[in-house]
Motif scaffolding. Structure first.
Motif, mmCIF file in Angstrom:
data_model
loop_
_atom_site.group_PDB
_atom_site.id
_atom_site.type_symbol
_atom_site.label_atom_id
_atom_site.label_comp_id
_atom_site.label_asym_id
_atom_site.label_seq_id
_atom_site.Cartn_x
_atom_site.Cartn_y
_atom_site.Cartn_z
ATOM 1 N N LYS A 151 0.838 -1.214 0.000
ATOM 2 C CA LYS A 151 0.000 0.000 0.000
ATOM 3 C C LYS A 151 0.868 1.257 0.000
ATOM 4 N N LEU A 152 1.933 1.237 0.807
ATOM 5 C CA LEU A 152 2.799 2.411 0.904
ATOM 6 C C LEU A 152 3.510 2.682 -0.426
ATOM 7 N N VAL A 153 4.062 1.625 -1.021
ATOM 8 C CA VAL A 153 4.765 1.798 -2.301
ATOM 9 C C VAL A 153 3.792 2.313 -3.363
ATOM 10 N N LYS A 154 2.570 1.757 -3.394
ATOM 11 C CA LYS A 154 1.585 2.199 -4.395
ATOM 12 C C LYS A 154 1.177 3.648 -4.164
ATOM 13 N N THR A 155 1.081 4.056 -2.889
ATOM 14 C CA THR A 155 0.710 5.444 -2.595
ATOM 15 C C THR A 155 1.813 6.395 -3.037
ATOM 16 N N ILE A 156 3.060 6.032 -2.748
ATOM 17 C CA ILE A 156 4.193 6.886 -3.153
ATOM 18 C C ILE A 156 4.220 7.009 -4.679
ATOM 19 N N ASP B 194 1.698 6.645 -6.690
ATOM 20 C CA ASP B 194 0.544 7.440 -7.115
ATOM 21 C C ASP B 194 0.797 8.938 -6.912
ATOM 22 N N ARG B 195 1.499 9.286 -5.812
ATOM 23 C CA ARG B 195 1.805 10.706 -5.582
ATOM 24 C C ARG B 195 2.654 11.256 -6.735
ATOM 25 N N LYS B 196 3.539 10.403 -7.252
ATOM 26 C CA LYS B 196 4.411 10.847 -8.346
ATOM 27 C C LYS B 196 3.577 11.128 -9.608
ATOM 28 N N SER C 293 1.189 17.016 0.199
ATOM 29 C CA SER C 293 1.866 15.720 0.309
ATOM 30 C C SER C 293 3.360 15.902 0.615
ATOM 31 N N TYR C 294 3.805 15.229 1.680
ATOM 32 C CA TYR C 294 5.231 15.277 2.014
ATOM 33 C C TYR C 294 6.042 14.592 0.913
ATOM 34 N N THR C 295 5.497 13.510 0.382
ATOM 35 C CA THR C 295 6.181 12.770 -0.689
ATOM 36 C C THR C 295 6.406 13.682 -1.894
ATOM 37 N N ASN C 296 5.366 14.433 -2.275
ATOM 38 C CA ASN C 296 5.513 15.352 -3.400
ATOM 39 C C ASN C 296 6.530 16.453 -3.108
ATOM 40 N N SER C 297 6.590 16.883 -1.832
ATOM 41 C CA SER C 297 7.585 17.923 -1.510
ATOM 42 C C SER C 297 8.993 17.362 -1.721
ATOM 43 N N ASN D 218 19.077 15.435 -4.645
ATOM 44 C CA ASN D 218 19.998 15.767 -3.550
ATOM 45 C C ASN D 218 19.283 15.816 -2.204
ATOM 46 N N LYS D 219 18.103 16.427 -2.193
ATOM 47 C CA LYS D 219 17.322 16.524 -0.956
ATOM 48 C C LYS D 219 16.886 15.117 -0.502
ATOM 49 N N ILE D 220 16.450 14.295 -1.461
ATOM 50 C CA ILE D 220 15.973 12.948 -1.125
ATOM 51 C C ILE D 220 17.104 12.125 -0.504
ATOM 52 N N GLU E 150 19.939 11.432 6.773
ATOM 53 C CA GLU E 150 19.515 11.902 8.105
ATOM 54 C C GLU E 150 18.675 10.849 8.815
ATOM 55 N N GLU E 151 17.783 10.251 8.045
ATOM 56 C CA GLU E 151 16.908 9.231 8.659
ATOM 57 C C GLU E 151 17.733 8.021 9.099
ATOM 58 N N PHE E 152 18.752 7.702 8.319
ATOM 59 C CA PHE E 152 19.621 6.584 8.685
ATOM 60 C C PHE E 152 20.344 6.907 9.991
ATOM 61 N N LEU F 142 12.326 3.212 6.222
ATOM 62 C CA LEU F 142 11.740 2.422 5.134
ATOM 63 C C LEU F 142 10.999 3.330 4.150
ATOM 64 N N TYR F 143 10.196 4.242 4.704
ATOM 65 C CA TYR F 143 9.454 5.166 3.837
ATOM 66 C C TYR F 143 10.420 5.945 2.939
ATOM 67 N N HIS F 144 11.495 6.467 3.535
ATOM 68 C CA HIS F 144 12.445 7.257 2.738
ATOM 69 C C HIS F 144 13.196 6.381 1.723
ATOM 70 N N PHE F 145 13.457 5.125 2.075
ATOM 71 C CA PHE F 145 14.037 4.207 1.081
ATOM 72 C C PHE F 145 13.106 4.077 -0.131
HETATM 73 N N1 LIG Z 1 5.047 6.676 5.838
HETATM 74 C C1 LIG Z 1 5.173 7.900 5.669
HETATM 75 C C2 LIG Z 1 6.158 8.667 6.366
HETATM 76 N N2 LIG Z 1 7.113 8.310 7.261
HETATM 77 C C3 LIG Z 1 7.743 9.447 7.578
HETATM 78 N N3 LIG Z 1 7.217 10.501 6.909
HETATM 79 C C4 LIG Z 1 7.572 11.916 7.014
HETATM 80 O O1 LIG Z 1 8.970 12.033 6.991
HETATM 81 C C5 LIG Z 1 9.321 13.264 7.639
HETATM 82 C C6 LIG Z 1 10.558 12.984 8.452
HETATM 83 O O2 LIG Z 1 10.580 13.763 9.564
HETATM 84 P P1 LIG Z 1 11.666 14.906 9.814
HETATM 85 O O3 LIG Z 1 11.245 15.571 11.061
HETATM 86 O O4 LIG Z 1 13.010 14.293 9.739
HETATM 87 O O5 LIG Z 1 11.505 15.859 8.543
HETATM 88 P P2 LIG Z 1 10.725 17.223 8.359
HETATM 89 O O6 LIG Z 1 11.255 18.232 9.305
HETATM 90 O O7 LIG Z 1 9.207 17.021 8.398
HETATM 91 O O8 LIG Z 1 11.112 17.527 6.849
HETATM 92 P P3 LIG Z 1 12.370 18.332 6.251
HETATM 93 O O9 LIG Z 1 11.946 19.780 6.237
HETATM 94 O O10 LIG Z 1 13.571 18.017 7.116
HETATM 95 O O11 LIG Z 1 12.514 17.757 4.861
HETATM 96 C C7 LIG Z 1 8.092 13.695 8.453
HETATM 97 O O12 LIG Z 1 7.514 14.833 7.849
HETATM 98 C C8 LIG Z 1 7.168 12.502 8.358
HETATM 99 O O13 LIG Z 1 5.796 12.865 8.307
HETATM 100 C C9 LIG Z 1 6.242 10.049 6.132
HETATM 101 N N4 LIG Z 1 5.443 10.697 5.249
HETATM 102 C C10 LIG Z 1 4.510 9.972 4.606
HETATM 103 N N5 LIG Z 1 4.347 8.612 4.789
HETATM 104 C C11 LIG Z 1 3.288 7.884 4.048
HETATM 105 O O14 LIG Z 1 3.434 8.174 2.681
HETATM 106 C C12 LIG Z 1 2.158 8.188 2.042
HETATM 107 C C13 LIG Z 1 1.969 9.499 1.310
HETATM 108 O O15 LIG Z 1 2.012 10.572 2.231
HETATM 109 P P4 LIG Z 1 1.915 12.088 1.700
HETATM 110 O O16 LIG Z 1 2.916 12.222 0.643
HETATM 111 O O17 LIG Z 1 2.203 12.958 2.887
HETATM 112 O O18 LIG Z 1 0.518 12.245 1.179
HETATM 113 C C14 LIG Z 1 1.092 8.008 3.140
HETATM 114 O O19 LIG Z 1 0.747 6.644 3.128
HETATM 115 C C15 LIG Z 1 1.867 8.357 4.422
HETATM 116 O O20 LIG Z 1 1.384 7.662 5.517
#
Ligand SMILES: N=c1c2ncn([C@@H]3O[C@H](COP(=O)(O)OP(=O)(O)OP(=O)(O)O)[C@@H](O)[C@H]3O)c2ncn1[C@@H]1O[C@H](COP(=O)(O)O)[C@@H](O)[C@H]1O
Length: 94
Positions: free
Chosen positions: A8-13, A15-17, A24-28, A35-37, A43-45, A68-71
């Motif tokens: 579900k997560l991979v499909k949502t990511i 779909d956001r693309k 959407s955080y993914t779109n941001s 480079n940001k990704i 950082e997450e690691f 995992l999400y960031h991967f």
């Molecule tokens: N699983 C995740 C997930 N895990 C972590 N994160 C985000 O990853 C970010 C990491 O936190 P940080 O505090 O390090 O980063 P930040 O300060 O928010 O961001 P920066 O300004 O540093 O880039 C947070 O904003 C979390 O919300 C996620 N964001 C989205 N998802 C899933 O991705 C899918 C799409 O989400 P959207 O793109 O938001 O619609 C949905 O299923 C969500 O549940």
């Protein structure tokens, strides 16, 4: 073990693309680019390793979920399919 959430997560990511969504955080991340990704993944690691060495099991679990999400975002940005990673693991499996 229920792995449906990974699919579900991979499909949502993915779909956001294809269909960007407001707020959407993914779109941001996709908009910010490679480079940001990669920076976020690093950082997450680091946060995961810190939690692993010094924090609670709950924090380790939470940081692993972030990682995992960031991967997945990192792979999707390059259109590399997680399905291909699974196939590779399947191929290696003894
Ligand atoms: N699983 C995740 C997930 N895990 C972590 N994160 C985000 O990853 C970010 C990491 O936190 P940080 O505090 O390090 O980063 P930040 O300060 O928010 O961001 P920066 O300004 O540093 O880039 C947070 O904003 C979390 O919300 C996620 N964001 C989205 N998802 C899933 O991705 C899918 C799409 O989400 P959207 O793109 O938001 O619609 C949905 O299923 C969500 O549940």
């Amino acid at each position: 073990m229920n792995l449906n959430i990974l699919e579900k997560l991979v499909k949502t990511i993915r779909d956001r693309k294809l269909n960007p969504k407001e707020g959407s955080y993914t779109n941001s991340l996709f908009e910010a680019g490679e480079n940001k990704i990669v920076k976020k993944l690093g950082e997450e690691f680091a946060e995961f390793l810190k939690a692993y060495l010094k924090e609670s099991d709950e924090r380790i679990t939470s940081e692993f979920a972030d990682l995992l999400y960031h991967f997945f975002v990192t792979l999707e940005y390059k259109d590399i399919k997680f399905e291909d990673v699974l196939s590779e693991l399947e191929r290696r499996h003894k």
